[in-house]
Design a protein around this motif. Sequence first.
Motif, PDB file in Angstrom:
ATOM      1  N   UNK A 190     -15.991  -6.928   0.038  1.00  0.00           N
ATOM      2  CA  UNK A 190     -15.878  -8.248  -0.561  1.00  0.00           C
ATOM      3  C   UNK A 190     -15.622  -8.133  -2.056  1.00  0.00           C
ATOM      4  N   UNK A 191     -16.300  -7.236  -2.722  1.00  0.00           N
ATOM      5  CA  UNK A 191     -16.089  -7.017  -4.155  1.00  0.00           C
ATOM      6  C   UNK A 191     -14.672  -6.498  -4.427  1.00  0.00           C
ATOM      7  N   UNK A 192     -14.180  -5.628  -3.556  1.00  0.00           N
ATOM      8  CA  UNK A 192     -12.821  -5.109  -3.722  1.00  0.00           C
ATOM      9  C   UNK A 192     -11.787  -6.213  -3.549  1.00  0.00           C
ATOM     10  N   UNK A 193     -11.996  -7.074  -2.557  1.00  0.00           N
ATOM     11  CA  UNK A 193     -11.065  -8.173  -2.311  1.00  0.00           C
ATOM     12  C   UNK A 193     -11.073  -9.149  -3.487  1.00  0.00           C
ATOM     13  N   UNK A 194     -12.261  -9.483  -3.975  1.00  0.00           N
ATOM     14  CA  UNK A 194     -12.366 -10.395  -5.123  1.00  0.00           C
ATOM     15  C   UNK A 194     -11.718  -9.772  -6.354  1.00  0.00           C
ATOM     16  N   UNK A 195     -11.927  -8.487  -6.578  1.00  0.00           N
ATOM     17  CA  UNK A 195     -11.314  -7.811  -7.725  1.00  0.00           C
ATOM     18  C   UNK A 195      -9.795  -7.786  -7.585  1.00  0.00           C
ATOM     19  N   UNK A 196      -9.293  -7.582  -6.370  1.00  0.00           N
ATOM     20  CA  UNK A 196      -7.849  -7.578  -6.145  1.00  0.00           C
ATOM     21  C   UNK A 196      -7.246  -8.939  -6.455  1.00  0.00           C
ATOM     22  N   UNK A 197      -7.844 -10.007  -5.953  1.00  0.00           N
ATOM     23  CA  UNK A 197      -7.323 -11.345  -6.229  1.00  0.00           C
ATOM     24  C   UNK A 197      -7.444 -11.695  -7.708  1.00  0.00           C
ATOM     25  N   UNK A 198      -8.522 -11.281  -8.351  1.00  0.00           N
ATOM     26  CA  UNK A 198      -8.668 -11.530  -9.788  1.00  0.00           C
ATOM     27  C   UNK A 198      -7.585 -10.790 -10.570  1.00  0.00           C
ATOM     28  N   UNK A 246      -4.286 -12.603 -10.071  1.00  0.00           N
ATOM     29  CA  UNK A 246      -4.309 -13.857 -10.824  1.00  0.00           C
ATOM     30  C   UNK A 246      -4.056 -13.602 -12.308  1.00  0.00           C
ATOM     31  N   UNK A 247      -4.741 -12.617 -12.881  1.00  0.00           N
ATOM     32  CA  UNK A 247      -4.574 -12.307 -14.301  1.00  0.00           C
ATOM     33  C   UNK A 247      -3.174 -11.767 -14.570  1.00  0.00           C
ATOM     34  N   UNK A 248      -2.653 -10.943 -13.684  1.00  0.00           N
ATOM     35  CA  UNK A 248      -1.303 -10.411 -13.857  1.00  0.00           C
ATOM     36  C   UNK A 248      -0.266 -11.540 -13.783  1.00  0.00           C
ATOM     37  N   UNK A 249      -0.466 -12.488 -12.900  1.00  0.00           N
ATOM     38  CA  UNK A 249       0.442 -13.631 -12.795  1.00  0.00           C
ATOM     39  C   UNK A 249       0.430 -14.478 -14.051  1.00  0.00           C
ATOM     40  N   UNK A 250      -0.737 -14.722 -14.604  1.00  0.00           N
ATOM     41  CA  UNK A 250      -0.838 -15.474 -15.853  1.00  0.00           C
ATOM     42  C   UNK A 250      -0.148 -14.715 -16.977  1.00  0.00           C
ATOM     43  N   UNK A 251      -0.354 -13.416 -17.045  1.00  0.00           N
ATOM     44  CA  UNK A 251       0.261 -12.596 -18.092  1.00  0.00           C
ATOM     45  C   UNK A 251       1.785 -12.642 -18.005  1.00  0.00           C
ATOM     46  N   UNK A 252       2.334 -12.485 -16.801  1.00  0.00           N
ATOM     47  CA  UNK A 252       3.786 -12.512 -16.614  1.00  0.00           C
ATOM     48  C   UNK A 252       4.340 -13.887 -16.967  1.00  0.00           C
ATOM     49  N   UNK A 253       3.629 -14.947 -16.596  1.00  0.00           N
ATOM     50  CA  UNK A 253       4.076 -16.307 -16.911  1.00  0.00           C
ATOM     51  C   UNK A 253       4.105 -16.543 -18.406  1.00  0.00           C
ATOM     52  N   UNK A 254       3.085 -16.103 -19.112  1.00  0.00           N
ATOM     53  CA  UNK A 254       3.032 -16.285 -20.559  1.00  0.00           C
ATOM     54  C   UNK A 254       4.158 -15.521 -21.238  1.00  0.00           C
ATOM     55  N   UNK A 255       4.408 -14.297 -20.815  1.00  0.00           N
ATOM     56  CA  UNK A 255       5.493 -13.509 -21.403  1.00  0.00           C
ATOM     57  C   UNK A 255       6.841 -14.177 -21.145  1.00  0.00           C
ATOM     58  N   UNK A 256       7.055 -14.673 -19.929  1.00  0.00           N
ATOM     59  CA  UNK A 256       8.317 -15.319 -19.584  1.00  0.00           C
ATOM     60  C   UNK A 256       8.542 -16.583 -20.407  1.00  0.00           C
TER      61      UNK A 256
END
Length: 57
Positions: free
Chosen positions: A4-12, A15-25
């Motif tokens: 469960x911790x691994x799954x939550x860390x993966x989704x987090x 999510x953070x990578x998506x926000x980062x890519x969106x901000x850069x774009x």
Amino acid sequence: MKNLHKIIALFAFIFVAGIFVTVITVNTSLNKVDTPQKTVEVQKDTTYLLKAEKKTV
């Protein structure tokens, strides 16, 4: 529980990578320099001028 911790860390991470890519774009699209627009010369229609000359003669 560890899974469960691994799954939550993966989704987090996703999510953070998506926000980062969106901000850069968005920042790169906002920082583009506007290219000056080229002007186009307008020429009068020659057939219209010829018809106008025939009418006045």
